[in-house]
Design an enzyme around this catalytic site. Structure first.
Site, PDB file in Angstrom:
ATOM      1  N   TYR A 153      40.954  -9.463  54.901  1.00 16.33           N
ATOM      2  CA  TYR A 153      40.314 -10.027  53.694  1.00 16.33           C
ATOM      3  C   TYR A 153      41.359 -10.226  52.596  1.00 16.33           C
ATOM      4  CZ  TYR A 153      36.912 -10.252  49.792  1.00 16.33           C
ATOM      5  OH  TYR A 153      36.168 -10.629  48.693  1.00 16.33           O
ATOM      6  N   LYS A 157      42.477 -13.828  51.098  1.00 15.67           N
ATOM      7  CA  LYS A 157      42.268 -14.167  49.682  1.00 15.67           C
ATOM      8  C   LYS A 157      43.600 -14.505  49.002  1.00 15.67           C
ATOM      9  CE  LYS A 157      37.752 -13.734  49.477  1.00 15.67           C
ATOM     10  NZ  LYS A 157      36.907 -14.930  49.300  1.00 15.67           N
TER      11      LYS A 157
HETATM   12  N1  LIG Z   1      30.648  -9.344  45.292  1.00 13.16           N
HETATM   13  C1  LIG Z   1      31.888  -9.021  44.936  1.00 13.16           C
HETATM   14  O1  LIG Z   1      32.129  -7.925  44.388  1.00 13.16           O
HETATM   15  C2  LIG Z   1      33.023  -9.991  45.169  1.00 13.16           C
HETATM   16  C3  LIG Z   1      34.273  -9.662  44.625  1.00 13.16           C
HETATM   17  C4  LIG Z   1      35.350 -10.523  44.828  1.00 13.16           C
HETATM   18  C5  LIG Z   1      35.180 -11.693  45.539  1.00 13.16           C
HETATM   19  N2  LIG Z   1      33.971 -12.003  46.068  1.00 13.16           N
HETATM   20  C6  LIG Z   1      33.863 -13.259  46.822  1.00 13.16           C
HETATM   21  O2  LIG Z   1      32.809 -14.033  46.342  1.00 13.16           O
HETATM   22  C7  LIG Z   1      32.277 -14.837  47.391  1.00 13.16           C
HETATM   23  C8  LIG Z   1      30.754 -14.661  47.448  1.00 13.16           C
HETATM   24  O3  LIG Z   1      30.481 -13.309  47.667  1.00 13.16           O
HETATM   25  P1  LIG Z   1      29.066 -12.612  47.386  1.00 13.16           P
HETATM   26  O4  LIG Z   1      29.343 -11.297  46.788  1.00 13.16           O
HETATM   27  O5  LIG Z   1      28.148 -13.555  46.694  1.00 13.16           O
HETATM   28  O6  LIG Z   1      28.635 -12.313  48.883  1.00 13.16           O
HETATM   29  P2  LIG Z   1      27.354 -12.717  49.761  1.00 13.16           P
HETATM   30  O7  LIG Z   1      27.556 -11.967  51.029  1.00 13.16           O
HETATM   31  O8  LIG Z   1      26.120 -12.528  48.954  1.00 13.16           O
HETATM   32  O9  LIG Z   1      27.572 -14.283  49.983  1.00 13.16           O
HETATM   33  C9  LIG Z   1      28.398 -14.809  50.961  1.00 13.16           C
HETATM   34  C10 LIG Z   1      27.697 -16.000  51.557  1.00 13.16           C
HETATM   35  O10 LIG Z   1      28.594 -16.631  52.475  1.00 13.16           O
HETATM   36  C11 LIG Z   1      27.838 -17.026  53.592  1.00 13.16           C
HETATM   37  N3  LIG Z   1      28.708 -17.199  54.763  1.00 13.16           N
HETATM   38  C12 LIG Z   1      29.319 -16.232  55.488  1.00 13.16           C
HETATM   39  N4  LIG Z   1      29.991 -16.781  56.501  1.00 13.16           N
HETATM   40  C13 LIG Z   1      29.815 -18.121  56.423  1.00 13.16           C
HETATM   41  C14 LIG Z   1      30.243 -19.226  57.181  1.00 13.16           C
HETATM   42  N5  LIG Z   1      30.998 -19.065  58.290  1.00 13.16           N
HETATM   43  N6  LIG Z   1      29.868 -20.473  56.814  1.00 13.16           N
HETATM   44  C15 LIG Z   1      29.074 -20.650  55.716  1.00 13.16           C
HETATM   45  N7  LIG Z   1      28.632 -19.639  54.963  1.00 13.16           N
HETATM   46  C16 LIG Z   1      28.994 -18.391  55.310  1.00 13.16           C
HETATM   47  C17 LIG Z   1      26.792 -15.944  53.801  1.00 13.16           C
HETATM   48  O11 LIG Z   1      25.697 -16.393  54.589  1.00 13.16           O
HETATM   49  C18 LIG Z   1      26.419 -15.632  52.355  1.00 13.16           C
HETATM   50  O12 LIG Z   1      25.327 -16.431  51.910  1.00 13.16           O
HETATM   51  C19 LIG Z   1      32.986 -14.409  48.679  1.00 13.16           C
HETATM   52  O13 LIG Z   1      34.039 -15.317  48.955  1.00 13.16           O
HETATM   53  C20 LIG Z   1      33.566 -13.050  48.295  1.00 13.16           C
HETATM   54  O14 LIG Z   1      34.718 -12.734  49.039  1.00 13.16           O
HETATM   55  C21 LIG Z   1      32.877 -11.182  45.902  1.00 13.16           C
END
Ligand SMILES: NC(=O)c1ccc[n+]([C@@H]2O[C@H](COP(=O)([O-])OP(=O)(O)OC[C@H]3O[C@@H](n4cnc5c(N)ncnc54)[C@H](O)[C@@H]3O)[C@@H](O)[C@H]2O)c1
Length: 245
Positions: A153, A157
């Site tokens: 990851y 990133k």
């Molecule tokens: N939540 C946090 O604390 C956080 C922190 C830093 C970065 N992020 C990043 O933010 C983004 C969204 O995260 P989130 O927290 O909303 O998570 P989440 O798990 O709620 O959302 C991720 C979404 O991506 C979709 N997904 C997964 N694999 C996929 C694929 N192959 N094709 C299409 N869609 C796919 C899932 O179905 C889900 O709806 C991610 O890239 C994550 O790495 C989140």
């Protein structure tokens, strides 16, 4: 109404940060394509984006790791709305394994979604968008600092930040801006399901936990003409987490 008459694709928008972003762009006038692995959930989210004020929204089942499915999603957007102005590469996933336990398949699974999803959409956006287009990638503070058990990851990133730099340079003569946000801890299931957070190995200061809407606001800024001179920028949105020792 910064996105009036504009069309935006948001990946991984069935929930979390992606859904908040789709609602924000829609409420500012965009017609939004919600592209998610979960097709049913994408269609439900499209309905909630319309309820939040978007002039139109379309849910599309799309595995961002598949170049063919990404191309089909962009075609669906063009067929339905006739233009593409904004792509938000938000879909992502994590694995939790030590370096000695990780298999090549584990690495590939994370890189295929977290890095190649953005790679495929950047290519299609460059082939499709007119000058004035904008791409916003969603990386993580793990691109800069990280913790045990999440090497694929963190690597993916960090690579997305590098991709953003490259794409901003190649996008410049096309009039396409490319930027990236680095969220800190955001209140979605991805945060609370994280075994490092559950075990206390990763300490999360509640004052630094943001809402999906906080990230959506910054993505909307970078996608909008308010950021007309901003390209190649990595914006940390972490409540100050990376600033302290
Ligand atoms: N939540 C946090 O604390 C956080 C922190 C830093 C970065 N992020 C990043 O933010 C983004 C969204 O995260 P989130 O927290 O909303 O998570 P989440 O798990 O709620 O959302 C991720 C979404 O991506 C979709 N997904 C997964 N694999 C996929 C694929 N192959 N094709 C299409 N869609 C796919 C899932 O179905 C889900 O709806 C991610 O890239 C994550 O790495 C989140």
């Amino acid at each position: 109404m910064r996105f009036r008459d504009k069309v935006a694709i948001v990946t991984g928008a069935a929930g979390g940060i992606g859904l908040a972003t789709a609602k924000r762009l829609g409420s500012e006038g965009a017609r939004v394509i919600i592209a998610d692995l979960k097709g049913d959930a994408a269609e439900k989210s499209a309905a909630s984006v319309r309820e939040a004020g978007a002039p139109d929204a379309l849910g599309v089942a799309c595995d961002v790791s598949s170049e063919a499915q990404v191309a089909a999603t962009v075609k669906a957007a063009m067929d339905r709305f006739g233009r593409l102005d904004v792509v938000v590469n938000n879909a992502g996933l994590m694995t939790f394994k030590s370096l000695e336990d990780l298999t090549p398949e584990d690495w590939q699974k994370v890189l295929n979604v977290d890095l190649f999803g953005a790679v495929h959409f950047t290519k299609q956006a460059f082939l499709t968008m007119k000058p004035g287009g904008a791409i916003v990638n969603v990386a993580s503070i793990h691109a800069v600092m990280t913790e045990p058990l999440v090497a694929p990851y963190a690597a993916a990133k960090a690579a997305v930040v590098s991709l953003t730099r490259s794409a901003s340079i190649e996008g410049k003569p096309k009039g396409i801006r490319v930027n990236v946000v680095l969220p800190g801890a955001i209140d979605t299931p991805m945060l609370w399901d994280n075994p490092n957070v559950k075990s206390g190995a990763e300490k999360v200061d509640p004052s630094m936990v943001g809402k999906p809407e906080d990230i959506a606001a910054d993505i909307a800024f970078l996608a909008s003409d308010d950021a007309a001179l901003v390209t190649g920028t990595a914006l940390r949105v972490d409540g100050g987490r990376l600033a302290r020792l």
